[in-house]
Design an enzyme around this catalytic site. Structure first.
Site, PDB file in Angstrom:
ATOM      1  N   GLY A   1       9.059  -6.988  -0.795  1.00  0.00           N
ATOM      2  CA  GLY A   1       8.502  -6.005  -0.668  1.00  0.00           C
ATOM      3  C   GLY A   1       9.212  -4.781  -0.378  1.00  0.00           C
ATOM      4  O   GLY A   1       9.612  -3.977  -1.202  1.00  0.00           O
TER       5      GLY A   1
ATOM      6  N   TYR B   1      -7.802  -9.082   6.158  1.00  0.00           N
ATOM      7  CA  TYR B   1      -8.683  -8.683   5.149  1.00  0.00           C
ATOM      8  C   TYR B   1      -9.673  -9.702   5.109  1.00  0.00           C
ATOM      9  O   TYR B   1      -9.564 -10.691   5.800  1.00  0.00           O
ATOM     10  CB  TYR B   1      -8.024  -7.827   4.212  1.00  0.00           C
ATOM     11  CG  TYR B   1      -7.055  -7.050   4.177  1.00  0.00           C
ATOM     12  CD1 TYR B   1      -7.804  -5.772   4.755  1.00  0.00           C
ATOM     13  CD2 TYR B   1      -5.875  -7.011   4.047  1.00  0.00           C
ATOM     14  CE1 TYR B   1      -6.773  -4.486   4.760  1.00  0.00           C
ATOM     15  CE2 TYR B   1      -5.123  -5.909   4.274  1.00  0.00           C
ATOM     16  CZ  TYR B   1      -5.582  -4.626   4.787  1.00  0.00           C
ATOM     17  OH  TYR B   1      -4.683  -3.843   5.262  1.00  0.00           O
TER      18      TYR B   1
ATOM     19  N   GLN C   1      -3.891  -6.757  -7.518  1.00  0.00           N
ATOM     20  CA  GLN C   1      -4.308  -7.389  -6.094  1.00  0.00           C
ATOM     21  C   GLN C   1      -5.793  -6.730  -5.665  1.00  0.00           C
ATOM     22  O   GLN C   1      -5.837  -5.606  -5.432  1.00  0.00           O
ATOM     23  CB  GLN C   1      -3.354  -7.098  -5.007  1.00  0.00           C
ATOM     24  CG  GLN C   1      -3.575  -8.102  -3.914  1.00  0.00           C
ATOM     25  CD  GLN C   1      -2.920  -7.857  -2.561  1.00  0.00           C
ATOM     26  OE1 GLN C   1      -3.200  -6.748  -2.028  1.00  0.00           O
ATOM     27  NE2 GLN C   1      -2.210  -8.786  -2.202  1.00  0.00           N
TER      28      GLN C   1
ATOM     29  N   THR D   1       0.791  -1.264   0.043  1.00  0.00           N
ATOM     30  CA  THR D   1       0.033   0.051   0.068  1.00  0.00           C
ATOM     31  C   THR D   1       0.879   1.272  -0.035  1.00  0.00           C
ATOM     32  O   THR D   1       1.879   1.427   0.963  1.00  0.00           O
ATOM     33  CB  THR D   1      -0.842  -0.012   1.309  1.00  0.00           C
ATOM     34  OG1 THR D   1      -1.825  -0.993   1.083  1.00  0.00           O
ATOM     35  CG2 THR D   1      -1.707   1.461   1.352  1.00  0.00           C
TER      36      THR D   1
END
Length: 369
Positions: free
Chosen positions: A319, A177, A98, A25
């Site tokens: 990441g 999530y 995603q 994000t």
């Protein structure tokens, strides 16, 4: 043992290397949910990865987890992503979207709607809003018919993603999530066909994946999972059996890949590798050694990548190293030091700490390998 710089095939795509940019994000979308020119630049700068995976993208309004995120909630938002996919493809890259339904990890100030979840259980966690991080609110429990609607939302967003030029989609089933909430034994207190037993708790994940396969084809669909990570205040009773059963069911769908965070003991992950016959992506960041870091795991590096390739992973996702190293593949190949990203800019908006990190060729670094 596979080499990180060898090619690999998933679906109809041949990846030139086994380096995957993990979804992260960055909150660089517009206030009304559109992707931007800067986002196109950001992903194009990193197009040398074997595969790029986008930020988590909300499939509908109630599934929007955070402020500042570009969506796939309607055709206008989808069209805004075309500049991103065009830029990546022009640079020779491949990119999956995603699809991330936040479930209870949303906030009414972001969407105007009360977040939804499997049950009326608030997460003991924080959610990101335009005002910063705030405590997660109590969600509204989805009615049985609404559960099916939310599973279908992944498929609808995936159609829009492929129409906008994405090479495929990854369902976000990790990190607390919505899919992960249904897998949970503390967020999911349902007594209907979506709760209680392992077979019931995996049902939503399988239905969302099956609907998405029907929408865009199995070779375009992956899923990300984080067994036992505990993020978003998630507890998973019978975790090894839960994920084993889930992979058995997902295996019947012939998905392009499963993307596992190395959030469980190695032997559990190796058992999942044995049960999963298709492509496996591993993110080696170890959630078992969080230490004092606010973000928990240590970043993936070349040693951890080689370790997991040796254990049977097909692809390795990186990441945080990708934040400050747009040419990460080349730096890893040449043995160059990696730049460190500025934590303060992770969600800060704007171009600083987003598209202004230079490639190694622009820094004066000399090759050492």
């Amino acid at each position: 043992m596979s080499n990180l710089f060898e090619s690999h095939r998933i679906g109809d795509l041949t990846l030139p290397n086994r380096v995957v940019m993990a979804p992260m994000t960055r909150a660089r979308g517009t206030a009304d949910g559109l992707a931007t020119e800067s986002m196109a630049t950001y992903f194009a700068q990193r197009a040398s990865a074997g595969l790029l995976i986008s930020d988590g993208i909300p499939p509908n309004l109630v599934g929007t987890a955070s402020a500042g995120i570009a969506g796939l909630r309607n055709d206008a938002e989808a069209e805004s992503w075309r500049q991103v996919t065009d830029a990546v493809h022009a640079g020779g890259g491949r990119i999956f979207a995603q699809i991330m339904h936040g479930g209870r990890m949303g906030h009414e100030t972001t969407t105007g709607l009360r977040p939804v979840g499997p049950s009326v259980v608030a997460a003991d966690s924080q959610v990101f809003t335009a005002a910063g991080f705030v405590p997660a609110p109590e969600p509204r429990e989805l009615a049985a018919g609404e559960v099916t609607e939310q599973a279908e939302a992944y498929a609808a967003a995936s159609r829009r993603a492929v129409d906008a030029g994405f090479d495929g989609v990854e369902l976000h089933g990790a990190n607390g999530y919505l899919i992960n909430q249904f897998l949970s034994s503390n967020a999911n207190l349902r007594t209907d066909r979506y709760g209680g037993t392992i077979a019931n708790r995996i049902r939503f994940a399988v239905e969302a994946a099956a609907a998405t396969v029907d929408a865009v084809g199995a070779g375009r669909v992956g899923i990300r999972l984080s067994p036992g990570a505990g993020l978003g205040d998630i507890v998973e009773d019978e975790m090894p059996e839960l994920y084993g059963a889930l992979l058995d069911e997902l295996g019947r769908l012939d998905l392009a890949y499963v993307h596992l965070v190395a959030s469980a003991e190695e032997e559990i992950l190796l058992d999942l590798r044995r049960r999963w016959g298709q492509t496996l992506i591993i993110n080696p960041s170890s959630w078992l050694t969080r230490g004092d870091s606010v973000f928990g795991a240590s970043s993936t590096d070349l040693a951890s990548a080689d370790h997991w390739l040796g254990l049977g992973a097909d692809l390795i996702s990186f990441g945080r190293p990708y934040l400050a190293n747009p040419d990460l593949v080349e730096r890893l190949r040449l043995g160059l030091p990696l730049a460190e990203a500025d934590v303060a800019t992770y969600y800060a908006g704007g171009d600083s700490g987003f598209i202004d990190y230079p490639a190694h060729a622009d820094t004066g670094q000399e090759d050492v390998a």
